[in-house]
Motif scaffolding. Structure first.
Motif, PDB file in Angstrom:
ATOM      1  N   ASP A  69       3.407   9.795  -9.911  1.00 58.78           N
ATOM      2  CA  ASP A  69       2.733   9.909 -11.215  1.00 58.78           C
ATOM      3  C   ASP A  69       1.629  10.959 -11.195  1.00 58.78           C
ATOM      4  N   GLU A  70       1.388  11.558 -10.036  1.00 62.34           N
ATOM      5  CA  GLU A  70       0.350  12.562  -9.846  1.00 62.34           C
ATOM      6  C   GLU A  70      -1.027  12.029 -10.222  1.00 62.34           C
ATOM      7  N   VAL A  71      -1.304  10.807  -9.775  1.00 62.78           N
ATOM      8  CA  VAL A  71      -2.619  10.192  -9.954  1.00 62.78           C
ATOM      9  C   VAL A  71      -3.271  10.152  -8.582  1.00 62.78           C
ATOM     10  N   SER A  74       0.828  -1.209   0.000  1.00 64.90           N
ATOM     11  CA  SER A  74       0.000   0.000   0.000  1.00 64.90           C
ATOM     12  C   SER A  74       0.860   1.256   0.000  1.00 64.90           C
ATOM     13  N   ALA A  75       1.950   1.237   0.735  1.00 64.39           N
ATOM     14  CA  ALA A  75       2.855   2.389   0.747  1.00 64.39           C
ATOM     15  C   ALA A  75       3.473   2.596  -0.631  1.00 64.39           C
ATOM     16  N   LEU A  76       3.861   1.494  -1.306  1.00 63.18           N
ATOM     17  CA  LEU A  76       4.406   1.628  -2.658  1.00 63.18           C
ATOM     18  C   LEU A  76       3.366   2.157  -3.636  1.00 63.18           C
ATOM     19  N   VAL A  77       2.104   1.722  -3.502  1.00 63.20           N
ATOM     20  CA  VAL A  77       1.028   2.226  -4.367  1.00 63.20           C
ATOM     21  C   VAL A  77       0.820   3.716  -4.131  1.00 63.20           C
ATOM     22  N   ALA A  78       0.838   4.136  -2.858  1.00 60.73           N
ATOM     23  CA  ALA A  78       0.676   5.561  -2.540  1.00 60.73           C
ATOM     24  C   ALA A  78       1.840   6.380  -3.085  1.00 60.73           C
TER      25      ALA A  78
END
Length: 178
Positions: free
Chosen positions: A112-114, A102-106
């Motif tokens: 990527d500014e998504v 989850s930290a990597l996804v955040a």
């Protein structure tokens, strides 16, 4: 058998000192044999080892003390052990696997500014840590209680006694605990 001591007082002192040292060494050697990991079993096979490495069971006389593992946990505590082990396992999984992902996804969403990925990652991180840490600690605490109970009820007691002196209703008392 007669013991002949030299007439000199100094020689008597040294002879007595040697005798006391010899007796002390013999006493210590005798007590060291009592600390041996092997005990004398009066059967034909002679010595019996107290710890069998193949089965990892402790032998005390004819009683077996098995270290606390899954077999002991399930057979003695049943569903309580299963729930505690499951809680601990899920807590470890959430904290060590889901939280870093989850930290990597955040972080990926931030770089990527998504905003959607960022929100999902932060929510997953907060949820996994918020749920994982209590599950982990609750499961560990319950497993510790079971282990303490098992050790208190089934662990071998030391074969020793002691004498203690303490106050009683009628004055000073002497107690032999064994």
């Amino acid at each position: 058998m007669a013991c002949i001591l030299p007439p000199s007082g100094i020689n008597k002192l040294f002879t007595m000192k040697r005798l006391l040292i010899l007796l002390a060494v013999m006493t210590v050697c005798g007590s060291l044999l009592a600390q041996s990991p092997y005990r004398r079993d009066y059967r034909e096979d002679g010595f019996q080892q107290l710890y069998e490495p193949e089965t990892q069971d402790f032998l005390y006389g004819y009683d077996y003390f098995r270290p606390f593992d899954d077999v002991v946990g399930y057979s003695i505590y049943g569903s309580r052990y299963r729930k505690a082990k499951s809680s601990k396992g899920w807590g470890v999984f959430l904290c060590t696997v889901v939280a870093p992902i989850s930290a990597l996804v955040a972080l990926q969403g931030i770089s990527d500014e998504v905003p959607g990925w960022t929100v999902i990652g932060v929510a997953g991180l907060g949820g996994s840590l918020g749920g994982g840490i209590p599950l982990w600690s609750k499961g560990r605490r319950e497993l510790d209680r079971m282990l303490d109970d098992y050790a208190r009820r089934y662990a071998p007691r030391p074969y020793s006694s002691n004498i203690s002196v303490g106050p009683t209703n009628n004055g000073l008392g002497l107690a032999l605990n064994f």
